[in-house]
Design an enzyme around this catalytic site. Sequence first.
Site, PDB file in Angstrom:
ATOM      1  N   SER A 162     -12.676  10.036 -10.585  1.00  0.00           N
ATOM      2  CA  SER A 162     -11.632   9.727  -9.628  1.00  0.00           C
ATOM      3  C   SER A 162     -11.566  10.827  -8.559  1.00  0.00           C
ATOM      4  O   SER A 162     -12.538  11.038  -7.844  1.00  0.00           O
ATOM      5  CB  SER A 162     -10.299   9.567 -10.364  1.00  0.00           C
ATOM      6  OG  SER A 162      -9.439   8.701  -9.684  1.00  0.00           O
ATOM      7  N   LYS A 174      13.817   0.989   2.269  1.00  0.00           N
ATOM      8  CA  LYS A 174      14.073   2.423   2.202  1.00  0.00           C
ATOM      9  C   LYS A 174      14.098   2.918   0.764  1.00  0.00           C
ATOM     10  O   LYS A 174      13.714   4.047   0.484  1.00  0.00           O
ATOM     11  CB  LYS A 174      15.401   2.753   2.901  1.00  0.00           C
ATOM     12  CG  LYS A 174      15.714   4.238   2.943  1.00  0.00           C
ATOM     13  CD  LYS A 174      14.635   5.006   3.691  1.00  0.00           C
ATOM     14  CE  LYS A 174      14.961   6.501   3.759  1.00  0.00           C
ATOM     15  NZ  LYS A 174      13.867   7.264   4.379  1.00  0.00           N
TER      16      LYS A 174
END
Length: 314
Positions: free
Chosen positions: A138, A190
């Site tokens: 990764s 948000k």
Amino acid sequence: MRRGPLITFVAIIVVLALGLAGVRLLGPFFAGGGTADRGLEERRLEGAGPEKVAVIRLEGVIQLEEGGGLFGSDGFSFARLMEELKQAEEDDAVRAVVLYVNSPGGSVVASDEIYRKLKKIRQAGKPVVASMGEVAASGGYYVTLAADRILANPSTLTGSIGVIFALPNVHKLAETIGYSEEIVASGPLKDMGNPYKPMSDDARAAFRSIVDDTFNRFVDLVAEARKLSRDRVLKLATGQVYTGAQARAAGLIDDFGGLDEAIEAAKALAGLKEATVIEYAEKKRGNVLLDLLLNEKTGDGRLDPAHGLPDLAW
């Protein structure tokens, strides 16, 4: 215990505590010639001559802050690694860099910062060779894409080309115990990722766009660095890990080899027949008492490697 001895005992403890605090604050000045900046010193590993090959180790979960992030801390220090890379970049005598990687990945941002720094070192005319340890997956694989050559053991675990966004959600548990939150936000997304309410379709799509954008950059870098077609990389980028043998067959690494072979490859790329192989360590204070009191950690000059919102991670 009588009052007099008790007061004396407490006074001794206070004095010792204040003394140790003073040593921590002022020790670097007494030991370092008036500066708290210890910097790094070189440790010779092998070889000789004025020209150098720097061995820099990236071990552990990659993260920007020690003790932070999704995975916790296992000793990796982003600041220390970047300091080593900077010193190797700025030292004209360092002709090549070997990056030893033993990492399962971690922070996308930290991995990319390391990748960019390695690219700058290459652009300065200093070859970079990546040497994989047990795991370079990764983000651990991502950083090696900046190298001129990538070497691994046939049994190294590497690849894991992909991105993950781990988002805890406990809204059902919160409902069970009667916990709720009143959210006042400037927009519907948000508070996306709020663990105390079900994820909306819009929030899920927003997170998906972040993952897809980051994933596409990873795929593009692999295709460019390894000279593979994008379609070929997409077939490999399922998130799975590969052995070093599988990775070489797929074109994800260059060849088999350990740290010694990586050092030789770095010297060859730099056009060096001989070089002093070094690594970096924190400067010794030169004061045994201060070292003991501050638990100073120093390297041993070894050559063989030791085996809000959640973080976006490789």
